[in-house]
Design an enzyme around this catalytic site. Sequence first.
Site, short mmCIF file in Angstrom:
data_model
loop_
_atom_site.label_atom_id
_atom_site.label_comp_id
_atom_site.label_asym_id
_atom_site.label_seq_id
_atom_site.Cartn_x
_atom_site.Cartn_y
_atom_site.Cartn_z
N SER A 1 30.98 67.76 -29.97
CA SER A 1 32.37 67.78 -30.43
C SER A 1 32.96 66.39 -30.23
O SER A 1 32.52 65.65 -29.34
CB SER A 1 33.19 68.79 -29.61
OG SER A 1 34.57 68.65 -29.87
N LYS B 1 31.11 69.17 -23.57
CA LYS B 1 30.58 68.57 -24.80
C LYS B 1 30.02 67.17 -24.53
O LYS B 1 29.09 66.73 -25.21
CB LYS B 1 31.66 68.57 -25.88
CG LYS B 1 32.03 69.96 -26.37
CD LYS B 1 30.83 70.70 -26.98
CE LYS B 1 31.21 72.04 -27.59
NZ LYS B 1 30.06 72.71 -28.25
N TYR C 1 36.18 71.72 -21.40
CA TYR C 1 35.51 71.74 -22.71
C TYR C 1 35.02 70.34 -23.05
O TYR C 1 33.87 70.16 -23.49
CB TYR C 1 36.49 72.26 -23.77
CG TYR C 1 35.91 72.33 -25.17
CD1 TYR C 1 35.14 73.42 -25.58
CD2 TYR C 1 36.14 71.32 -26.10
CE1 TYR C 1 34.63 73.50 -26.86
CE2 TYR C 1 35.63 71.39 -27.39
CZ TYR C 1 34.88 72.48 -27.77
OH TYR C 1 34.36 72.54 -29.04
N ASP D 1 22.72 86.22 -25.48
CA ASP D 1 23.70 85.46 -24.69
C ASP D 1 22.99 84.17 -24.29
O ASP D 1 21.99 84.21 -23.55
CB ASP D 1 24.11 86.27 -23.46
CG ASP D 1 25.12 85.53 -22.59
OD1 ASP D 1 25.27 84.29 -22.73
OD2 ASP D 1 25.76 86.18 -21.75
N1 LIG Z 1 36.06 74.75 -34.64
C1 LIG Z 1 36.15 73.49 -34.25
O1 LIG Z 1 37.15 72.78 -34.54
C2 LIG Z 1 35.05 72.85 -33.45
C3 LIG Z 1 35.11 71.48 -33.22
C4 LIG Z 1 34.10 70.87 -32.50
C5 LIG Z 1 33.06 71.63 -32.01
N2 LIG Z 1 33.02 72.96 -32.23
C6 LIG Z 1 31.89 73.70 -31.68
O2 LIG Z 1 31.22 74.35 -32.72
C7 LIG Z 1 30.53 75.50 -32.22
C8 LIG Z 1 30.88 76.71 -33.05
O3 LIG Z 1 32.27 76.91 -32.96
P1 LIG Z 1 33.13 77.69 -34.04
O4 LIG Z 1 34.36 76.91 -34.26
O5 LIG Z 1 32.27 78.10 -35.18
O6 LIG Z 1 33.55 78.96 -33.14
P2 LIG Z 1 33.56 80.54 -33.43
O7 LIG Z 1 34.33 81.11 -32.29
O8 LIG Z 1 33.98 80.81 -34.81
O9 LIG Z 1 32.02 80.92 -33.28
C9 LIG Z 1 31.35 80.83 -32.05
C10 LIG Z 1 30.30 81.94 -31.98
O10 LIG Z 1 29.57 81.75 -30.75
C11 LIG Z 1 29.37 83.04 -30.18
N3 LIG Z 1 29.17 82.90 -28.74
C12 LIG Z 1 30.09 82.57 -27.80
N4 LIG Z 1 29.53 82.59 -26.58
C13 LIG Z 1 28.23 82.93 -26.75
C14 LIG Z 1 27.14 83.11 -25.88
N5 LIG Z 1 27.27 82.98 -24.55
N6 LIG Z 1 25.92 83.44 -26.40
C15 LIG Z 1 25.80 83.60 -27.74
N7 LIG Z 1 26.78 83.45 -28.62
C16 LIG Z 1 28.00 83.11 -28.13
C17 LIG Z 1 30.62 83.83 -30.53
O11 LIG Z 1 30.39 85.23 -30.44
C18 LIG Z 1 30.90 83.36 -31.94
O12 LIG Z 1 30.28 84.17 -32.91
C19 LIG Z 1 30.96 75.61 -30.75
O13 LIG Z 1 29.95 75.01 -29.93
C20 LIG Z 1 32.23 74.80 -30.70
O14 LIG Z 1 32.50 74.30 -29.41
C21 LIG Z 1 33.99 73.59 -32.94
#
Ligand SMILES: NC(=O)c1ccc[n+]([C@@H]2O[C@H](COP(=O)([O-])OP(=O)(O)OC[C@H]3O[C@@H](n4cnc5c(N)ncnc54)[C@H](O)[C@@H]3O)[C@@H](O)[C@H]2O)c1
Length: 259
Positions: free
Chosen positions: A144, A161, A157, A64
């Site tokens: 992001s 970011k 959020y 975590d």
């Molecule tokens: N998907 C998008 O459009 C997007 C856009 C910009 C930024 N992001 C960022 O990219 C990153 C990954 O996002 P994603 O889209 O792959 O999401 P996702 O939900 O597919 O994956 C996120 C992972 O992080 C893990 N997680 C959450 N809280 C946690 C914690 N406290 N400790 C350890 N693990 C934890 C979850 O279990 C999950 O496996 C994030 O930081 C998200 O904010 C995503």
Amino acid sequence: MAGRMASRTAVVTGAGSGIGAAIARGLAAEGANVVLADLNDQAVQAVADGITADGGAALAMHVDVTSRAQVQAAVAATVERFGRLDVWFNNAGMNAPMPFLEITEENFERIMRINAIGVLIGIQEAAKRFLEQGGGGKIVNTASIAGRTGFPSFAPYSASKAAVISLTQAAARDLAQHGITVNGFAPGVVATPLWKQLDADLAAMGAADSGFDSMAADILLGRPAQPEDIVPTALFLACSDSDYITGQIVAIEGGMILV
Ligand SMILES: NC(=O)c1ccc[n+]([C@@H]2O[C@H](COP(=O)([O-])OP(=O)(O)OC[C@H]3O[C@@H](n4cnc5c(N)ncnc54)[C@H](O)[C@@H]3O)[C@@H](O)[C@H]2O)c1
């Protein structure tokens, strides 16, 4: 395994899903030893098993990112298994939208704790290990486009970011003297499981205009990103090709907000 990450060891947080899983696979395919850290034990083990089945070196760990003790344990386990740490990806993150006037302190604090304090802890603990190794090392943070401009349906959020971007710059300034680079990338709209819950929450709020389809409709390159679209930049920031770059955020958004 040969490649741009040969004999390097990288930790990726949030590696059980989406962008983090794709980055872990991409690093392993370039020869890195990869430690996959996530809250979701089953998911992260499955990604690690896939990498191992493909001939890579992977270790799955329950972490975590809001727990300094668990992050420290991940550093220790990485060093025990692979001998050293070269690259740390602070990628774990989440979103929980609320209409702007209804945002609660609890919502704000939860999102900041995971997305921003988690990144602070990751930077600090990785950097401490880099110092023990005599300096050098790379940190890559997942920001992001929401950190570049505020979205009303998920202001906390966006704030978290923006904090990731500021932490990247501050850490780059502090750690350059030790040969440590700190960079990040800012994805736009990426097709990952994160959006399933987010779209459901936005629809329940009546804010579908900030949902996946409507945001993806504005992308100049005509489609949302897949996690694999993030991997080349992530690899670039993790390998020696980016040695003269620090404190930067690379936007990977297909032409969307352009800032
Ligand atoms: N998907 C998008 O459009 C997007 C856009 C910009 C930024 N992001 C960022 O990219 C990153 C990954 O996002 P994603 O889209 O792959 O999401 P996702 O939900 O597919 O994956 C996120 C992972 O992080 C893990 N997680 C959450 N809280 C946690 C914690 N406290 N400790 C350890 N693990 C934890 C979850 O279990 C999950 O496996 C994030 O930081 C998200 O904010 C995503």
